[in-house]
Design a protein around this motif. Structure first.
Motif, PDB file in Angstrom:
ATOM      1  N   LEU A   1       0.823  -1.214   0.000  1.00 53.26           N
ATOM      2  CA  LEU A   1       0.000   0.000   0.000  1.00 53.26           C
ATOM      3  C   LEU A   1       0.854   1.260   0.000  1.00 53.26           C
ATOM      4  O   LEU A   1       0.536   2.245  -0.689  1.00 53.26           O
ATOM      5  N   LEU A   2       1.937   1.242   0.759  1.00 56.27           N
ATOM      6  CA  LEU A   2       2.826   2.408   0.758  1.00 56.27           C
ATOM      7  C   LEU A   2       3.490   2.604  -0.599  1.00 56.27           C
ATOM      8  O   LEU A   2       3.706   3.742  -1.036  1.00 56.27           O
ATOM      9  N   ALA A   3       3.792   1.517  -1.286  1.00 56.59           N
ATOM     10  CA  ALA A   3       4.413   1.618  -2.603  1.00 56.59           C
ATOM     11  C   ALA A   3       3.421   2.103  -3.657  1.00 56.59           C
ATOM     12  O   ALA A   3       3.828   2.646  -4.695  1.00 56.59           O
ATOM     13  N   MET A   4       2.126   1.929  -3.407  1.00 57.52           N
ATOM     14  CA  MET A   4       1.097   2.400  -4.342  1.00 57.52           C
ATOM     15  C   MET A   4       0.867   3.913  -4.241  1.00 57.52           C
ATOM     16  O   MET A   4       0.333   4.516  -5.168  1.00 57.52           O
ATOM     17  N   ALA A   5       1.272   4.506  -3.134  1.00 57.62           N
ATOM     18  CA  ALA A   5       1.014   5.935  -2.915  1.00 57.62           C
ATOM     19  C   ALA A   5       1.592   6.823  -4.017  1.00 57.62           C
ATOM     20  O   ALA A   5       0.881   7.713  -4.520  1.00 57.62           O
ATOM     21  N   PRO A   6       2.852   6.638  -4.462  1.00 57.73           N
ATOM     22  CA  PRO A   6       3.356   7.500  -5.537  1.00 57.73           C
ATOM     23  C   PRO A   6       2.574   7.350  -6.842  1.00 57.73           C
ATOM     24  O   PRO A   6       2.374   8.342  -7.563  1.00 57.73           O
ATOM     25  N   ILE A   7       2.112   6.147  -7.125  1.00 59.76           N
ATOM     26  CA  ILE A   7       1.320   5.941  -8.341  1.00 59.76           C
ATOM     27  C   ILE A   7       0.011   6.711  -8.218  1.00 59.76           C
ATOM     28  O   ILE A   7      -0.429   7.373  -9.180  1.00 59.76           O
ATOM     29  N   ALA A   8      -0.619   6.682  -7.054  1.00 58.31           N
ATOM     30  CA  ALA A   8      -1.870   7.407  -6.851  1.00 58.31           C
ATOM     31  C   ALA A   8      -1.658   8.918  -6.971  1.00 58.31           C
ATOM     32  O   ALA A   8      -2.473   9.622  -7.597  1.00 58.31           O
TER      33      ALA A   8
ATOM     34  N   MET B   1       0.732  10.479  -8.690  1.00 59.92           N
ATOM     35  CA  MET B   1       0.979  10.821 -10.100  1.00 59.92           C
ATOM     36  C   MET B   1      -0.292  10.735 -10.923  1.00 59.92           C
ATOM     37  O   MET B   1      -0.494  11.520 -11.858  1.00 59.92           O
ATOM     38  N   LEU B   2      -1.181   9.801 -10.565  1.00 59.07           N
ATOM     39  CA  LEU B   2      -2.454   9.701 -11.277  1.00 59.07           C
ATOM     40  C   LEU B   2      -3.336  10.907 -10.981  1.00 59.07           C
ATOM     41  O   LEU B   2      -3.976  11.460 -11.884  1.00 59.07           O
ATOM     42  N   LEU B   3      -3.344  11.357  -9.724  1.00 59.61           N
ATOM     43  CA  LEU B   3      -4.157  12.513  -9.358  1.00 59.61           C
ATOM     44  C   LEU B   3      -3.634  13.815  -9.956  1.00 59.61           C
ATOM     45  O   LEU B   3      -4.411  14.730 -10.243  1.00 59.61           O
TER      46      LEU B   3
ATOM     47  N   PRO C   1      -4.607   6.698 -16.791  1.00 59.37           N
ATOM     48  CA  PRO C   1      -5.122   5.539 -16.033  1.00 59.37           C
ATOM     49  C   PRO C   1      -4.519   4.207 -16.504  1.00 59.37           C
ATOM     50  O   PRO C   1      -4.281   3.321 -15.685  1.00 59.37           O
ATOM     51  N   GLN C   2      -4.250   4.074 -17.808  1.00 60.04           N
ATOM     52  CA  GLN C   2      -3.655   2.836 -18.308  1.00 60.04           C
ATOM     53  C   GLN C   2      -2.226   2.650 -17.790  1.00 60.04           C
ATOM     54  O   GLN C   2      -1.833   1.557 -17.386  1.00 60.04           O
ATOM     55  N   GLU C   3      -1.452   3.724 -17.800  1.00 64.94           N
ATOM     56  CA  GLU C   3      -0.081   3.645 -17.285  1.00 64.94           C
ATOM     57  C   GLU C   3      -0.075   3.339 -15.791  1.00 64.94           C
ATOM     58  O   GLU C   3       0.742   2.544 -15.302  1.00 64.94           O
ATOM     59  N   ALA C   4      -0.981   3.970 -15.056  1.00 61.83           N
ATOM     60  CA  ALA C   4      -1.073   3.729 -13.620  1.00 61.83           C
ATOM     61  C   ALA C   4      -1.464   2.273 -13.350  1.00 61.83           C
ATOM     62  O   ALA C   4      -0.924   1.647 -12.421  1.00 61.83           O
ATOM     63  N   ALA C   5      -2.377   1.729 -14.155  1.00 68.66           N
ATOM     64  CA  ALA C   5      -2.799   0.335 -13.978  1.00 68.66           C
ATOM     65  C   ALA C   5      -1.636  -0.618 -14.232  1.00 68.66           C
ATOM     66  O   ALA C   5      -1.428  -1.579 -13.475  1.00 68.66           O
ATOM     67  N   ILE C   6      -0.868  -0.347 -15.280  1.00 64.11           N
ATOM     68  CA  ILE C   6       0.276  -1.206 -15.596  1.00 64.11           C
ATOM     69  C   ILE C   6       1.301  -1.158 -14.464  1.00 64.11           C
ATOM     70  O   ILE C   6       1.802  -2.188 -14.008  1.00 64.11           O
ATOM     71  N   ARG C   7       1.595   0.053 -13.982  1.00 65.97           N
ATOM     72  CA  ARG C   7       2.551   0.179 -12.879  1.00 65.97           C
ATOM     73  C   ARG C   7       2.036  -0.510 -11.619  1.00 65.97           C
ATOM     74  O   ARG C   7       2.798  -1.154 -10.884  1.00 65.97           O
TER      75      ARG C   7
END
Length: 120
Positions: free
Chosen positions: A15-22, A24-26, A32-38
């Motif tokens: 969950l902590l590793a997902m924070a930067p992806i969230a 960058m998505l915001l 959204p496709q790049e965020a999903a792949i990451r």
């Protein structure tokens, strides 16, 4: 059944590793496709590392548990070890003392002998 501490740690790290992806998505730095792949790559990596850590810890703990009786036997044979909380009192009779077993006969060796006797 509650998840073990290793699962909780793995989930928290994921969950902590997902924070930067969230973030960058915001901020529209990712589609959204790049965020999903990451996110998929991240989940696979966290699961893989979690399983590797679980396997390594399991093997390490199994090895320590397997060698622990041998270490205790070595310490008692050498006369080492600090006196425990019951120092000064007579120790209760062990299984070997109750059954009149020889000095080198331990519960582990008796169990091995029983297995060997079953094979004959």
């Amino acid at each position: 059944m509650s998840p073990g501490p290793l699962r909780r740690i793995t989930a928290t790290v994921g969950l902590l590793a997902m924070a930067p992806i969230a973030v960058m998505l915001l901020t529209s730095a990712l589609t959204p496709q790049e965020a999903a792949i990451r996110a998929i790559v991240l989940v696979l990596a966290v699961v893989l590392v979690g399983n590797l850590v679980r396997i390594i810890l399991t093997q390490l703990l199994y090895r320590v548990e397997r060698d622990l009786p041998d270490l205790a036997e070595d310490a008692s044979a050498a006369g080492g070890g600090a006196p425990g909380p019951g120092a000064g009192r007579a120790a209760p009779a062990t299984g070997a003392q109750q059954h009149g077993a020889a000095g080198g006969d331990t519960p582990r060796r008796r169990a091995e002998d029983q297995v060997d006797a079953g094979r004959r």
